[in-house]
Structure formats: structure tokens, C-alpha cells
Design a protein around this motif. Structure first.
Motif, PDB file in Angstrom:
ATOM      1  N   HIS A   1       9.322  -3.636  -1.210  1.00  0.00           N
ATOM      2  CA  HIS A   1       8.819  -1.914  -0.830  1.00  0.00           C
ATOM      3  C   HIS A   1       9.054  -2.138   0.846  1.00  0.00           C
ATOM      4  N   ALA A   2       9.660  -2.378   1.660  1.00  0.00           N
ATOM      5  CA  ALA A   2       9.371  -3.123   3.312  1.00  0.00           C
ATOM      6  C   ALA A   2      10.319  -2.236   3.406  1.00  0.00           C
ATOM      7  N   TRP A   3      11.488  -1.654   2.771  1.00  0.00           N
ATOM      8  CA  TRP A   3      12.384  -0.481   3.519  1.00  0.00           C
ATOM      9  C   TRP A   3      12.349   0.385   2.192  1.00  0.00           C
ATOM     10  N   PHE A   4      11.533   1.276   3.131  1.00  0.00           N
ATOM     11  CA  PHE A   4      11.776   2.864   1.771  1.00  0.00           C
ATOM     12  C   PHE A   4      12.383   3.835   2.596  1.00  0.00           C
ATOM     13  N   PRO A   5      13.645   4.124   3.051  1.00  0.00           N
ATOM     14  CA  PRO A   5      14.145   5.282   4.057  1.00  0.00           C
ATOM     15  C   PRO A   5      13.674   6.509   3.167  1.00  0.00           C
ATOM     16  N   PHE A   6      14.168   6.408   1.848  1.00  0.00           N
ATOM     17  CA  PHE A   6      14.145   7.574   0.616  1.00  0.00           C
ATOM     18  C   PHE A   6      13.206   7.571   0.319  1.00  0.00           C
ATOM     19  N   GLY A   7      12.061   7.107   0.352  1.00  0.00           N
ATOM     20  CA  GLY A   7      10.623   7.059  -0.430  1.00  0.00           C
ATOM     21  C   GLY A   7      10.520   5.988  -1.221  1.00  0.00           C
ATOM     22  N   GLY A   8       9.455   6.542  -2.751  1.00  0.00           N
ATOM     23  CA  GLY A   8       9.459   5.608  -3.624  1.00  0.00           C
ATOM     24  C   GLY A   8       9.187   6.697  -4.350  1.00  0.00           C
ATOM     25  N   GLY A   9       8.541   6.253  -5.838  1.00  0.00           N
ATOM     26  CA  GLY A   9       7.855   6.007  -6.653  1.00  0.00           C
ATOM     27  C   GLY A   9       9.124   7.366  -7.559  1.00  0.00           C
ATOM     28  N   PRO A  10       8.243   8.408  -8.100  1.00  0.00           N
ATOM     29  CA  PRO A  10       8.701   8.785  -9.561  1.00  0.00           C
ATOM     30  C   PRO A  10       9.144   9.951  -8.249  1.00  0.00           C
ATOM     31  N   ARG A  11       8.647  10.019  -7.198  1.00  0.00           N
ATOM     32  CA  ARG A  11       9.417  11.436  -5.826  1.00  0.00           C
ATOM     33  C   ARG A  11      10.539  10.595  -5.347  1.00  0.00           C
ATOM     34  N   ALA A  12      10.571   9.814  -5.421  1.00  0.00           N
ATOM     35  CA  ALA A  12      11.936   9.348  -4.596  1.00  0.00           C
ATOM     36  C   ALA A  12      12.943   9.983  -4.417  1.00  0.00           C
ATOM     37  N   CYS A  13      14.162  10.332  -3.302  1.00  0.00           N
ATOM     38  CA  CYS A  13      14.874  10.729  -3.517  1.00  0.00           C
ATOM     39  C   CYS A  13      15.879  11.005  -4.214  1.00  0.00           C
ATOM     40  N   LEU A  14      16.282  12.725  -4.706  1.00  0.00           N
ATOM     41  CA  LEU A  14      17.034  12.041  -5.565  1.00  0.00           C
ATOM     42  C   LEU A  14      18.803  11.805  -5.100  1.00  0.00           C
ATOM     43  N   GLY A  15      18.803  12.715  -3.858  1.00  0.00           N
ATOM     44  CA  GLY A  15      20.085  11.883  -3.031  1.00  0.00           C
ATOM     45  C   GLY A  15      20.879  11.106  -2.458  1.00  0.00           C
TER      46      GLY A  15
ATOM     47  N   HIS B   1       1.293  -1.322   0.085  1.00  0.00           N
ATOM     48  CA  HIS B   1       0.030   0.137   0.166  1.00  0.00           C
ATOM     49  C   HIS B   1       1.415   1.169   0.066  1.00  0.00           C
ATOM     50  N   ALA B   2       2.230   1.463   0.107  1.00  0.00           N
ATOM     51  CA  ALA B   2       2.869   2.696   0.427  1.00  0.00           C
ATOM     52  C   ALA B   2       2.990   2.620  -0.834  1.00  0.00           C
TER      53      ALA B   2
END
Length: 453
Positions: free
Chosen positions: A388-402, A62-63
């Protein structure tokens, strides 16, 4: 007069106070509140932050749906006046065509090829820090890691050491962290922008310091460019970037993206390294395996970018620290028309939230979730981490660029310092403060021990 509770939505969820919703419980301890939603009410929970009606989702899939649908059926949620003051309308905040343009302009500056060119600076700064440590000395791990990552960020972003200006930048960012966290957890979040509280005045003063420092280095770059001396750093690349119509970033956009990249390259990595040292201090076996890998791969020399891929256990230590203490501890978006999560329709205007802290500490996805176990990330681990259970930088099109920059920096810095020293932080872990990032509430004292007496 005795306060009454509003009935919850038709679906099961925590009962809400009039006007405040679940703000009192959220403000007391946001991290514990998110865990209680997951444990007491399930994976899809209605709740309210003041007048805002929200859904909390706690399943990895879902995340992932939420993260993947931002910029289509969801839009990013701006978390208050202080958040906007600090980040402006940078790539983290912008939406639609404005976001797509800014992402296209910023992304080339942090691609793997560019990160490779910054690795030597990361190693050089970490080695200089290690040269100032001595056996038995007492240090504040958080202060040391913050100072180190600040120097790295200033040199890679601005191409200078900002000599004499580190303290004002550091103090301003610390103030911004505190005020942003305080606003987000209090009634100030719902006040209109024109209301001037003491916290907002402190926030304005801190942002003014950061703006002044960014403007100073932009002018330095422009002067160098006028002399024909181009600088090969992140800001230089942002200044040279052009969109599809040949247009550059405006002065305000340069400020916003510089602050965003500075936070990504400094704040997130310093906290990740602080938590990693604390976790390693309480895990002798993990620390011994780290020393063995550094001896085997490096053979007594400093690491290079090429060593990063071979430092697999070092990377796993960083990943496990990010699992337990994700710098970005919450992600939220607002549903538009036609929004769906997990096959269920989400009414337009509803906030949908998920928390890397809560998901990454869920026993369903991580057995013994509170334990520091870098071996979870072994290629042949008996309980593979679910997608998808580990996503400290977000995900998808807006995942962290850095994200790549942060992972490489954390691993190389850890390798440089851990090849020579162990930091003994003692038995009591630091408490956590959820501000803009997940910070220790105070100093993290440690005794410096040599790896080989």
C-alpha cells in the motif's frame, strides 16, 4: 490590526488562521505542506482548509483503509466548483448506486482484453513521433508527450484523429488545469457556484470547447452506426453499453465519461512520460539498462502488447516515475457515521486526506526517497516496497479504471522512443505545478540524442 491564530485541536497539528484555517500555507505549496504535516506532526494530523476540518493520514495502511472504505463509511469529496464543471457527475464523482451503475457500464471498455486492442495504436503514434525527431534538435518534452498522448487518446477513445481540432482541445484542457489548480488553492474554493469570477469565466469557456468536441464525435459515431458502420473504440463501447435494466448512458453521462477517460488516457500519461524522460536524463546507469533491455527483448523491432510483460525494467522506470511524480497527488473523502481509520474514530463530516506524493516520498518506506531508483522494483530488491506504499492510481473499490491502459501506454511509448533516442533535459529539473494532475510549471526543453551515434 494584527491577525491572531486559533489554537489547534487537542491533538498536535499546525495552528490555524481564523476563517482561513491552514489555507495560506496550503496555497503557497500544497506538496511541501503535506510533507511538513508528515514530518513535523506525524501520521495523523488535524488541519483545516478554510472552514473544513480535516485529518491528514500518512501511513500506507491508513491510506489503504481510507481507500477501501469509500462507498461504505466514507464518501468522495468534490474538490470545488471547477472540478465539478470539468468532470460533471462521471464515475470519479458519482456516489452510491449511481456510481455502481456507471462503473459497471464503463469498466468493460478498459479491461485488459480491450487494452490489448489499443496497443497497436499506441505504438503506431509513438513511432510516427519518433520519425519526426532528428539528432541535435531541441524539443519541449512536455509538449511532445502531450501531443502524442492526445493523439492516442483521441484515436482509442473517439476512433478518429480529430484532424485540425487538436489545438483547441489541448488549449482548453490546459486552461482547465490552470483554473482548477488556482481555485483549489485559493478563496474561490469557498465561493457559491453563482459567483462569477474571471477564473470561473475562463473555466466555463474551456469546458464549453471540450463539450463541443465531445458532442461532435458522439454525433459522428451515431451517424456511422446509422449507416451500419460500428466503431471499435472506447466511445463506441460506451454507446453500446447497457445497465442491468437495459438502459444506456444518457447524453450527459456519455459526455462526463468521455472527458474522464480522455483525462485518464491523455493528461496522466503525458505527465508520467515527461517526468520519466527527465529522470532518465539524470540517471545514465538506468538509461543504459533500459537500452540493454530494449535491444534484448525487441531486437530492433517495434514492441507489441505481448512484449509488455517482458519489458520489466521499462515497467520499473514507469513505476518509479509514478512514485516520484504521481499524477493524482491527493486523495480525500468525507467521514460518515461510524468511520474509523487506524482504530480511531473519525467524527462524521471530517475530511480525511492522504497524498501519494507524501507517502511515496517517505524515507520509512523508500530509502533515499528523493532518488530515482527503478531497481527498487526488482523482484529481489533488498528493501521490498511495503504493501500500500505505492498508490498513484488510488485503490479500493474506486481505484482508477484506466490504470492498466496508462501503464501499458507509458511503457510501450517509452520503449518505442527510447530504442532510438535519448532526451537530454539538462541538470535543472522542471518545477512542479499541482493542478488536476501533477504538471511541469512550464516547458521541459531537451536535446534529442540518438541512442547510437
Amino acid at each position: 490590526m494584527t491577525a491572531t491564530l486559533l489554537p489547534s485541536d487537542a491533538e498536535r497539528g499546525p495552528r490555524r488562521w481564523p476563517f482561513l484555517g491552514n489555507l495560506p500555507a496550503f496555497a503557497r505549496d500544497p506538496l511541501a505542506f503535506f510533507e511538513s504535516l508528515r514530518d513535523d506532526y506525524g501520521d495523523w494530523v488535524p488541519w483545516a482548509l478554510g472552514p473544513q476540518r480535516n485529518i491528514m493520514v500518512s501511513r500506507p495502511e491508513h491510506a489503504a483503509e481510507l481507500l477501501g472504505a469509500v462507498e461504505s463509511t466514507f464518501r468522495p469529496q468534490t474538490l470545488g466548483w471547477a472540478f465539478r464543471q470539468l468532470l460533471g457527475n462521471g464515475v470519479v464523482v458519482a456516489t452510491g448506486e449511481d456510481w455502481r451503475r456507471k462503473r459497471a457500464l464503463v469498466q468493460p471498455a478498459v479491461r485488459p482484453r480491450q487494452v490489448r486492442s489499443y496497443a497497436a495504436t499506441m505504438v503506431e503514434c509513438a513511432d510516427a513521433l519518433a520519425g519526426g525527431w532528428s539528432e541535435g534538435s531541441r524539443i519541449d518534452v512536455h509538449r511532445e508527450m502531450a501531443g502524442l498522448t492526445q493523439r492516442i487518446a483521441v484515436r482509442t477513445l473517439f476512433g478518429s484523429d480529430a484532424a485540425g481540432r487538436e489545438a483547441p482541445i489541448s488549449e482548453a484542457m490546459a486552461t482547465a488545469q490552470r483554473e482548477l489548480g488556482a481555485e483549489f488553492r485559493g478563496l474561490t474554493l469557498f465561493l457559491p457556484p453563482w459567483v462569477r469570477t474571471p477564473g470561473r469565466r475562463r473555466m466555463r469557456a474551456a469546458v464549453a470547447v471540450l463539450d463541443r468536441e465531445v458532442e461532435h464525435v458522439i454525433r459522428e459515431h451515431e451517424a456511422a452506426s446509422a449507416r451500419g458502420a460500428e466503431r471499435d473504440d472506447l466511445l463506441g463501447r460506451l454507446l453500446a453499453a447497457r445497465d442491468e435494466h437495459g438502459g444506456p448512458l444518457s447524453r450527459t453521462e456519455l459526455r462526463d465519461e468521455s472527458i474522464t477517460l480522455y483525462i485518464g488516457g491523455h493528461e496522466t500519461t503525458s505527465t508520467t512520460l515527461t517526468w520519466a524522460w527527465q529522470l532518465l536524463s539524470g540517471a545514465p546507469a538506468a538509461r543504459a539498462r533500459l537500452s540493454e533491455e530494449l535491444d534484448r527483448v525487441l531486437g530492433g523491432r517495434l514492441p507489441t502488447y505481448e512484449d509488455y510483460a517482458r519489458l520489466t525494467w521499462t515497467q520499473q522506470v514507469v513505476k518509479e516515475a509514478l512514485r516520484l511524480y504521481p499524477p493524482v497527488w491527493l486523495i480525500s473523502a468525507v467521514a460518515g457515521e461510524g468511520a474509523v481509520i487506524g482504530g480511531r474514530r473519525v467524527p462524521a463530516g471530517t475530511g480525511v486526506w492522504t497524498s501519494p506524493w507524501s507517502v511515496q516520498r517517505d524515507a520509512r518506506w523508500f530509502p533515499d526517497p528523493e532518488a530515482f531508483r527503478p531497481e527498487r522494483w526488482d523482484a529481489n530488491a533488498p528493501h521490498p516496497v511495503p504493501e500500500h506504499a505505492w498508490f498513484p492510481f488510488g485503490g479500493g473499490p474506486r481505484a482508477c479504471l484506466g490504470a492498466r491502459f496508462a501503464l501499458v501506454e507509458a511503457a510501450l511509448v517509452l520503449a518505442v522512443l527510447a530504442r532510438r533516442f535519448h532526451l537530454d533535459t539538462g541538470p535543472d529539473p522542471a518545477a512542479v505545478f499541482p493542478g488536476l494532475t501533477l504538471q511541469p510549471t512550464g516547458p521541459v526543453p531537451a536535446t534529442v540524442r540518438p541512442v547510437r551515434p
